[in-house]
Design a protein around this motif. Structure first.
Motif, PDB file in Angstrom:
ATOM      1  N   VAL A  31      -9.337   2.540  -0.806  1.00 11.52           N
ATOM      2  CA  VAL A  31      -9.541   1.337   0.015  1.00 11.52           C
ATOM      3  C   VAL A  31     -11.012   1.253   0.408  1.00 11.52           C
ATOM      4  N   ALA A  32     -11.410   0.037   0.769  1.00 18.03           N
ATOM      5  CA  ALA A  32     -12.770  -0.222   1.269  1.00 18.03           C
ATOM      6  C   ALA A  32     -13.845   0.029   0.202  1.00 18.03           C
ATOM      7  N   PHE A  33     -13.512  -0.254  -1.036  1.00 17.99           N
ATOM      8  CA  PHE A  33     -14.533  -0.267  -2.085  1.00 17.99           C
ATOM      9  C   PHE A  33     -15.521  -1.384  -1.724  1.00 17.99           C
ATOM     10  N   PRO A  34     -16.808  -1.233  -2.058  1.00 22.23           N
ATOM     11  CA  PRO A  34     -17.777  -2.274  -1.684  1.00 22.23           C
ATOM     12  C   PRO A  34     -17.303  -3.671  -2.095  1.00 22.23           C
ATOM     13  N   GLY A  35     -17.367  -4.589  -1.149  1.00 17.93           N
ATOM     14  CA  GLY A  35     -16.994  -5.974  -1.431  1.00 17.93           C
ATOM     15  C   GLY A  35     -15.514  -6.257  -1.266  1.00 17.93           C
ATOM     16  N   GLU A  36     -14.696  -5.250  -0.906  1.00 18.54           N
ATOM     17  CA  GLU A  36     -13.250  -5.483  -0.778  1.00 18.54           C
ATOM     18  C   GLU A  36     -12.970  -6.412   0.418  1.00 18.54           C
ATOM     19  N   THR A  37     -12.401  -7.579   0.136  1.00 22.10           N
ATOM     20  CA  THR A  37     -12.087  -8.530   1.208  1.00 22.10           C
ATOM     21  C   THR A  37     -10.687  -8.235   1.754  1.00 22.10           C
ATOM     22  N   ASP A  38     -10.351  -8.916   2.866  1.00 22.95           N
ATOM     23  CA  ASP A  38      -8.983  -8.781   3.407  1.00 22.95           C
ATOM     24  C   ASP A  38      -7.966  -9.175   2.347  1.00 22.95           C
ATOM     25  N   LYS A  39      -8.321 -10.221   1.607  1.00 23.87           N
ATOM     26  CA  LYS A  39      -7.396 -10.708   0.563  1.00 23.87           C
ATOM     27  C   LYS A  39      -7.219  -9.627  -0.526  1.00 23.87           C
ATOM     28  N   ASP A  40      -8.340  -9.005  -0.944  1.00 21.67           N
ATOM     29  CA  ASP A  40      -8.241  -7.929  -1.952  1.00 21.67           C
ATOM     30  C   ASP A  40      -7.327  -6.816  -1.440  1.00 21.67           C
ATOM     31  N   PHE A  41      -7.548  -6.447  -0.179  1.00 22.54           N
ATOM     32  CA  PHE A  41      -6.750  -5.352   0.372  1.00 22.54           C
ATOM     33  C   PHE A  41      -5.274  -5.745   0.451  1.00 22.54           C
ATOM     34  N   ASN A  42      -5.010  -6.994   0.881  1.00 23.20           N
ATOM     35  CA  ASN A  42      -3.614  -7.437   0.941  1.00 23.20           C
ATOM     36  C   ASN A  42      -2.971  -7.415  -0.443  1.00 23.20           C
ATOM     37  N   ASP A  43      -3.772  -7.715  -1.466  1.00 25.87           N
ATOM     38  CA  ASP A  43      -3.242  -7.643  -2.838  1.00 25.87           C
ATOM     39  C   ASP A  43      -2.826  -6.201  -3.178  1.00 25.87           C
ATOM     40  N   THR A  44      -3.597  -5.222  -2.647  1.00 21.17           N
ATOM     41  CA  THR A  44      -3.217  -3.817  -2.867  1.00 21.17           C
ATOM     42  C   THR A  44      -1.875  -3.529  -2.186  1.00 21.17           C
ATOM     43  N   LEU A  45      -1.723  -4.012  -0.947  1.00 20.72           N
ATOM     44  CA  LEU A  45      -0.443  -3.802  -0.245  1.00 20.72           C
ATOM     45  C   LEU A  45       0.704  -4.441  -1.040  1.00 20.72           C
ATOM     46  N   GLU A  46       0.446  -5.627  -1.568  1.00 18.55           N
ATOM     47  CA  GLU A  46       1.489  -6.320  -2.343  1.00 18.55           C
ATOM     48  C   GLU A  46       1.861  -5.519  -3.584  1.00 18.55           C
ATOM     49  N   LEU A  47       0.852  -4.967  -4.253  1.00 15.61           N
ATOM     50  CA  LEU A  47       1.109  -4.180  -5.456  1.00 15.61           C
ATOM     51  C   LEU A  47       1.951  -2.941  -5.114  1.00 15.61           C
ATOM     52  N   VAL A  48       1.619  -2.316  -3.997  1.00 12.23           N
ATOM     53  CA  VAL A  48       2.371  -1.123  -3.571  1.00 12.23           C
ATOM     54  C   VAL A  48       3.828  -1.490  -3.297  1.00 12.23           C
ATOM     55  N   LYS A  49       4.023  -2.681  -2.730  1.00  8.42           N
ATOM     56  CA  LYS A  49       5.401  -3.134  -2.463  1.00  8.42           C
ATOM     57  C   LYS A  49       6.160  -3.362  -3.769  1.00  8.42           C
ATOM     58  N   ILE A  50       5.463  -3.887  -4.764  1.00  9.18           N
ATOM     59  CA  ILE A  50       6.133  -4.140  -6.056  1.00  9.18           C
ATOM     60  C   ILE A  50       6.396  -2.810  -6.773  1.00  9.18           C
ATOM     61  N   MET A  51       5.399  -1.936  -6.756  1.00  4.44           N
ATOM     62  CA  MET A  51       5.492  -0.692  -7.537  1.00  4.44           C
ATOM     63  C   MET A  51       6.477   0.304  -6.942  1.00  4.44           C
ATOM     64  N   ARG A  52       6.598   0.307  -5.625  1.00  2.00           N
ATOM     65  CA  ARG A  52       7.480   1.274  -4.954  1.00  2.00           C
ATOM     66  C   ARG A  52       7.276   2.687  -5.521  1.00  2.00           C
ATOM     67  N   TYR A  53       6.057   3.199  -5.338  1.00  2.00           N
ATOM     68  CA  TYR A  53       5.728   4.552  -5.792  1.00  2.00           C
ATOM     69  C   TYR A  53       6.540   5.589  -5.011  1.00  2.00           C
ATOM     70  N   ASP A  54       6.793   6.731  -5.645  1.00  2.40           N
ATOM     71  CA  ASP A  54       7.400   7.849  -4.913  1.00  2.40           C
ATOM     72  C   ASP A  54       6.442   8.332  -3.832  1.00  2.40           C
ATOM     73  N   SER A  55       5.159   8.378  -4.170  1.00  6.29           N
ATOM     74  CA  SER A  55       4.141   8.752  -3.180  1.00  6.29           C
ATOM     75  C   SER A  55       2.776   8.308  -3.697  1.00  6.29           C
ATOM     76  N   ALA A  56       1.794   8.330  -2.812  1.00  2.00           N
ATOM     77  CA  ALA A  56       0.451   7.890  -3.219  1.00  2.00           C
ATOM     78  C   ALA A  56      -0.605   8.717  -2.492  1.00  2.00           C
ATOM     79  N   PHE A  57      -1.667   9.063  -3.214  1.00  2.00           N
ATOM     80  CA  PHE A  57      -2.845   9.649  -2.568  1.00  2.00           C
ATOM     81  C   PHE A  57      -3.767   8.488  -2.225  1.00  2.00           C
ATOM     82  N   THR A  58      -4.137   8.389  -0.965  1.00  2.00           N
ATOM     83  CA  THR A  58      -4.965   7.254  -0.552  1.00  2.00           C
ATOM     84  C   THR A  58      -6.310   7.756  -0.045  1.00  2.00           C
TER      85      THR A  58
END
Ligand code: 5AD
Ligand code: SF4
Length: 464
Positions: free
Chosen positions: A331-358
């Motif tokens: 998270v917080a890669f240079p230039g990451e907007t709120d919208k970009d970050f929300n897209d990451t949350l959306e992807l995580v919701k779709i993917m339903r990973y067993d776990s994630a290193f953040t």
């Protein structure tokens, strides 16, 4: 143009053997070593080779407080990894004041960075030797020079050598790591690895098969194949690809095969088919996505899109419905907007990973992203990572809960942390605790899952 892979001539390893013998012959030589390992499995495996070389020099592993040589195998992936290692290295200054004969060494990715080893030796007089990732096999020579001539630095370019047949002192028992390739060609813009581990070079499939056969004879039940980007295994050689390698290992009779890490852009249809077919492959894949925003993925130079990633994950799950997927996210890669970050949350919701290193993005010297504008405020970064962690924790719990009532093949590792039960890993790479006898350690048992704990499963042996 393909870069030529230079296999280290066997005479060079013989020369190192000679140095090991010379060290053994020294009067008042060190008798014991202690390795402190940071970072990824690659480093853990490198430390097994370092231990093998220390043993060849007649030294035995000991506790930090007692060891005659302490070697730090470091990681440079993020700033806090470096800070942690440096803090612990500096702490040794005290120990060295009490025991001036103690030798302190630093190796690994941090030491490989340009000018870093020289800087450390200049700044910290208690460090005796340092060497880079490409000089690992030279430990006997480095020890000999340090013991006979004083402080020593060996940093070569790690680019294109491949070392076969290094000594090894394995920690794993019934589990083993096998390196199948070294280095990385991808140059993700945030990542220091291509600079400290050099270009991709794959080992010969026959060398890997021979090593696997040897491990099976030693009683190994599970092999984890290692590489920065295992999906592109063999492409530099043009012989065997990764799917072919996995198939060959199954034929040899390896009971359980794992691998890491995969790059989504190189995940081939052949590999997906292999997952459907090859029953020795554990139903788990670590598939780092890094971000759920196409703009950020492009800025990271990841060379896939959210859509192609999701499609490959769908095909994988279709091929192997019991597969568990895990990931890495920055998270917080240079230039990451709120919208970009929300897209990451959306992807995580779709993917339903067993776990994630953040991870929060950490600027690394010499990488392309270091120069990018749009650095994200620390507070915003912390808020984002916390949101992501909360979301993933909820999904992890739901994922674990969905396994209650199922039967999992668990490779038993040993007593659980509290010592009252046994613990092991399911094929999906989830820890499972259950009551059982120590004689089951190193065997695969069918475990009925009865409950979940924070990040683990509880169960009982089937039919008991
Ligand atoms: N900052 C934050 N995270 C990073 N990673 C690699 N480089 C950086 C960096 N500069 C993360 C990626 C990678 C994992 C091993 O570490 O997510 O997949
Ligand atoms: Fe780093 Fe990217 Fe290579 Fe992984 S694939 S080691 S993240 S450059």
């Amino acid at each position: 143009m393909k870069e030529e892979i230079l296999i280290l001539p066997p005479e060079e390893l013989k020369r190192q053997k000679g140095f090991a013998k010379k060290v053994r012959a020294l009067i008042n030589r060190p008798q014991s070593y202690h390795l402190v390992t940071y970072g990824c499995q690659m480093n853990v495996h490198d430390s097994e080779n370092l231990a093998g070389m220390f043993e060849a020099m007649g030294m035995r592993e000991k506790d930090k407080k007692e060891a005659d040589v302490i070697l730090f195998n470091t990681c440079a992936i993020r700033e806090n990894a470096e800070r942690k290692a440096l803090g612990n290295i500096i702490w040794l200054n005290q120990l060295k004041k009490q025991r001036p004969e103690l030798l302190v060494g630093v190796c690994g990715c941090m030491a490989q960075q340009e000018g870093m080893a020289q800087k450390m030796l200049k700044q910290y007089s208690f460090i005796d030797f340092a060497f880079g990732t490409g000089n690992l096999y030279q430990l006997p020579k480095i020890m000999y020079h340090t013991l006979t001539g004083g402080r020593c630095i060996e940093i070569d370019c790690p680019q294109s050598t491949l070392v076969e047949g290094m000594p090894i002192h394995r920690q794993g028992g019934h589990k083993a790591y096998v390196n199948i390739m070294y280095g990385c060609n991808n140059f993700c813009t945030y990542c220091v690895v291509p600079y400290v581990r050099g270009r991709e070079r794959s080992r010969k499939a026959d060398d890997i098969f021979r090593q696997a056969e040897g491990l099976l004879k030693e009683g190994v039940k599970e092999i984890t194949l290692l590489g920065q980007n295992v999906n592109s295994y063999g492409l530099d050689r043009g012989e065997q690809d990764f799917a072919g390698l996995l198939s060959g290992l199954e034929k040899i009779g390896v009971p359980r095969i794992r691998f890491m890490t995969s790059h989504p852009k190189d995940l081939s249809h052949r590999l997906i088919e292999e997952f459907a077919r090859n029953k020795a492959l554990c139903p788990h894949m670590h598939l780092p996505v890094q971000s759920g925003s196409n703009a950020i993925l492009q800025a990271m130079n990841r060379r896939y899109t959210v859509e192609t990633y999701l499609e490959k994950a769908r095909l994988l799950r279709e091929a192997r419905p019991d597969i568990g997927l895990t990931t890495d996210i920055i998270v917080a890669f240079p230039g990451e907007t709120d919208k970009d970050f929300n897209d990451t949350l959306e992807l995580v919701k779709i993917m339903r990973y067993d776990s994630a290193f953040t991870f929060i993005y950490s600027p690394r010297a010499g990488t392309a992203a270091e120069k990018l504008p749009g650095r994200i405020d620390k507070e915003v970064a912390s808020e984002r990572i916390q949101k992501l962690i909360d979301l993933q924790e909820k999904i992890t719990q739901e994922r674990l809960q969905s396994l209650v009532g199922s039967v999992q093949d668990v490779l038993v590792d040993g007593p659980s942390a509290r010592g009252k039960a046994l613990t092991g890993k399911s094929g999906r790479n989830i820890s499972v605790n259950f009551a059982g006898d120590k004689t089951f350690v190193g065997t695969v048992q069918e475990i009925e899952i009865t409950a979940t704990a924070s990040n683990t499963l509880r169960g009982k042996m089937k039919g008991r």
